[in-house]
Enzyme design. Structure first.
Site, PDB file in Angstrom:
ATOM      1  N   ASN A 163      66.867  17.533  10.690  1.00 31.37           N
ATOM      2  CA  ASN A 163      67.225  18.262   9.461  1.00 31.37           C
ATOM      3  C   ASN A 163      67.341  19.774   9.660  1.00 31.37           C
ATOM      4  OD1 ASN A 163      64.436  18.504   9.735  1.00 31.37           O
ATOM      5  ND2 ASN A 163      64.043  18.452   7.547  1.00 31.37           N
ATOM      6  N   LYS A 186      62.724  17.074  23.404  1.00 33.56           N
ATOM      7  CA  LYS A 186      63.663  16.002  23.038  1.00 33.56           C
ATOM      8  C   LYS A 186      64.150  16.262  21.627  1.00 33.56           C
ATOM      9  CE  LYS A 186      63.093  12.279  20.885  1.00 33.56           C
ATOM     10  NZ  LYS A 186      64.243  12.432  19.959  1.00 33.56           N
ATOM     11  N   PRO A 187      65.467  16.510  21.476  1.00 29.37           N
ATOM     12  CA  PRO A 187      65.996  16.701  20.119  1.00 29.37           C
ATOM     13  C   PRO A 187      66.185  15.357  19.425  1.00 29.37           C
ATOM     14  CG  PRO A 187      67.772  16.882  21.730  1.00 29.37           C
ATOM     15  CD  PRO A 187      66.505  16.605  22.509  1.00 29.37           C
ATOM     16  N   SER A 243      58.590  12.100  10.677  1.00 29.39           N
ATOM     17  CA  SER A 243      57.939  11.271   9.658  1.00 29.39           C
ATOM     18  C   SER A 243      56.461  11.026   9.980  1.00 29.39           C
ATOM     19  CB  SER A 243      58.651   9.918   9.563  1.00 29.39           C
ATOM     20  OG  SER A 243      58.343   9.148  10.699  1.00 29.39           O
ATOM     21  N   GLU A 264      53.840  18.085  12.153  1.00 23.17           N
ATOM     22  CA  GLU A 264      54.458  18.514  10.885  1.00 23.17           C
ATOM     23  C   GLU A 264      55.146  17.290  10.317  1.00 23.17           C
ATOM     24  OE1 GLU A 264      53.760  21.243   9.788  1.00 23.17           O
ATOM     25  OE2 GLU A 264      53.463  22.623  11.460  1.00 23.17           O
ATOM     26  N   CYS A 298      61.427  18.871   4.365  1.00 22.50           N
ATOM     27  CA  CYS A 298      60.072  18.323   4.127  1.00 22.50           C
ATOM     28  C   CYS A 298      59.372  18.971   2.942  1.00 22.50           C
ATOM     29  CB  CYS A 298      59.183  18.537   5.344  1.00 22.50           C
ATOM     30  SG  CYS A 298      59.840  17.820   6.804  1.00 22.50           S
ATOM     31  N   GLU A 399      59.048   9.842  -0.200  1.00 26.57           N
ATOM     32  CA  GLU A 399      59.858  11.057  -0.084  1.00 26.57           C
ATOM     33  C   GLU A 399      61.343  10.652  -0.127  1.00 26.57           C
ATOM     34  OE1 GLU A 399      59.237  12.928   3.711  1.00 26.57           O
ATOM     35  OE2 GLU A 399      59.630  14.921   2.908  1.00 26.57           O
TER      36      GLU A 399
HETATM   37  C1  SIN Z   1      61.144  20.990   7.492  1.00 26.36           C
HETATM   38  O1  SIN Z   1      61.735  20.501   6.549  1.00 26.36           O
HETATM   39  O2  SIN Z   1      60.766  20.266   8.418  1.00 26.36           O
HETATM   40  C2  SIN Z   1      60.819  22.464   7.625  1.00 26.36           C
HETATM   41  C3  SIN Z   1      61.327  23.307   6.547  1.00 26.36           C
HETATM   42  C4  SIN Z   1      60.948  24.770   6.664  1.00 26.36           C
HETATM   43  O3  SIN Z   1      60.753  25.343   7.729  1.00 26.36           O
HETATM   44  O4  SIN Z   1      60.863  25.383   5.595  1.00 26.36           O
END
Ligand code: SIN
Length: 497
Positions: A163, A186-187, A243, A264, A298, A399
């Site tokens: 994202n 790794k992307p 996730s 995260e 997120c 989500e």
């Molecule tokens: C994310 O959605 O993983 C990060 C968003 C952000 O840096 O504000």
């Protein structure tokens, strides 16, 4: 190289499809490749090399061989290289943004913003590199000097999401390098091109071979590739954005070697509008927070709680704003919302809308997939507002990651805070009020790592980003973000008199 990319990119050498290991761009050892699709059209874009466990191991070999030399460089030298990398990001902003447009469907205006956002982390950690000082205790044990030094943890595995194909990997690699760690990265399977270009600019900045290595994998091979890093004792840290399900897997599988982790993970952000809020400011804040990246963020509000006294006014104003949004291909300057990243994403968003409507929500605007002359591809979804939401609906606990604003009416502060916290997640929350006492009360009661108070745009390299509960642990950005890549070593030096 396909014309769809070449016609739009100034520097053809930024379009890379191979792995970068030990300073060399090479196809994966298997020689296989996988398909990258343009979400705006649904058409094939390019083939990228498909790695597996052998490539992952080769990347760790390279990163671990160069680690002793890299950690011995001065913090100043590392900072200079990071600054060079940051300037290259800025100089190539348009090409990097275009890669995000093509592989992720991020609207071009936002994609340019993401390059600047990612570069801000690189600059920040260049500045922090030279401030990673330890500590010396006052005289407590006569005849001894007691001190703490900070040391790089070692090889870091950075696993980044689709994202924010540039900013997330930049804010993992930059602090790792600033700390003196080496990196295997790794992307995400959907968006390797931006990350590969980013690593090309790391090479161009002059970082030594092996300091940063990157391997791309298809969805089919991702588990095999990453498992090597989870099990390899030479990898001392995993930093992951994605996730909660995958985060738990990484934490579980890496536990045999007790690696340091930054996770995260998913969110389910509440956005509360109290009766004393400035309604127009709350609308602005919600538009920014909710529709950044088409809702595929997120920290995007997933549940919007509006006090009954202002509910009708808020609902009609937000509906007018959302209905006026322009959905279209990511490449167009006027586009507010591009396509969703892929078919699975649109299906989930659609499922959430249908579930809410079936269970009694009111459709205020949108609510369905679209395909028209502007949004001519399989992945577009109408920006949507749903009213009279209740806790029985899927959106309340999952989500959505898409452009749906679900409005939940409420009439009591204590109850709304309890509802906001009634989720396993705790990444971000937001509230709007003009009552100073309520500001302190509610910000302390909300269970999340980030709180926006009369503010919908909270992202900043200066502040720690991260969650609590099942949104993960560890922080990115800020002075705390560098500590994630270092450990503390206590030195006790006796016989000094
Ligand atoms: C994310 O959605 O993983 C990060 C968003 C952000 O840096 O504000």
């Amino acid at each position: 190289m396909p014309n769809e990319i070449l016609n739009r990119i100034h520097r053809a050498d930024l379009v890379l499809t191979n792995n970068f290991i030990a300073g060399e761009w090479k196809p994966s050892l298997s020689g296989n490749s996988f398909d990258i699709v343009n979400p705006s059209t649904g058409h094939h874009l390019i083939e990228v090399t498909d790695s597996n466990a052998d490539d992952a191991r080769a990347a760790v070999d390279a990163a671990s061989a160069v680690f002793p030399a890299w950690r011995a460089t001065s913090a100043r030298a590392r900072a200079q290289l990071l600054k060079k990398w940051r300037s290259l990001l800025e100089a190539n902003q348009e090409d990097l943004a275009m890669l995000m447009v093509l592989e992720m469907g991020k609207p071009i205006v936002e994609a340019r913003g993401e390059v600047a956002y990612g570069a801000s982390y690189v600059e920040w950690f260049a500045e922090e590199a030279v401030r990673a000082a330890g500590d010396i205790a006052p005289l407590i044990m006569p005849g001894n000097k007691q001190m703490v030094v900070k040391e790089p943890v070692g090889v870091v595995a950075a696993i980044s999401p689709w994202n924010f194909p540039l900013a997330m990997i930049a804010r993992k690699i930059a602090p790792a390098l600033a700390a003196g760690c080496t990196v295997v990265a790794k992307p995400a399977e959907d968006t390797p091109l931006t990350a590969l270009a980013l690593v090309k600019l790391i090479e161009e900045a002059g970082f030594p071979p092996g300091v940063v290595n990157i391997v791309s994998t298809s969805r089919d091979n991702v588990a095999d590739t990453v498992d090597v890093w989870l099990q390899d004792p030479r990898v001392r840290k995993i930093t992951f954005t994605g996730s909660t399900v995958v985060g738990k897997h990484l934490a579980r599988e890496s536990s045999a070697t007790l690696k340091k982790l930054t996770m995260e993970l998913g969110g389910n952000a509440p956005f509360i509008v109290f009766e004393d809020a400035d309604i127009d400011a709350a609308i602005e804040g919600l538009m920014k927070a909710k529709f950044r990246n088409g809702g595929q963020t997120c920290v995007s509000p997933n549940r919007v709680y509006v006090h009954v006294d202002v509910y009708d006014e808020f609902a009609s104003k937000i509906t007018a704003r959302v209905a006026a949004m322009r959905v279209g291909p990511a490449i167009e300057e006027a586009t507010n919302i591009g396509p969703m990243v892929n078919e699975r994403a649109v299906e989930k968003i659609h499922r959430h809308a249908k579930d809410a409507l079936k269970n009694g929500a009111t459709l205020l605007t949108g609510g369905d997939r679209i395909r028209n002359e502007l949004a001519d591809g399989p992945n577009y979804f109408q920006p949507t507002v749903l009213g009279n939401m209740t806790t029985s609906m899927a959106i309340c606990c999952e989500e959505t990651f898409g452009p749906i604003v679900p409005l939940f009416p409420f009439d009591d502060e204590e109850q709304v805070v309890a509802a906001a916290n009634d989720t396993p997640f705790g990444l971000a929350s937001y509230f709007y009020t003009s009552n100073a006492k309520r500001i302190w009360r509610v910000s302390s009661a909300l269970e999340s790592g980030v709180v926006g108070i009369n503010q919908g745009a909270v992202a900043s390299e200066v502040m720690p980003f991260g969650g609590i509960k099942e949104s993960g642990y560890g922080r990115e950005g800020s002075r705390f973000g560098l500590d994630e890549y270092m450990h503390l070593k206590y030195l006790c030096h006796g016989e000094i008199d």
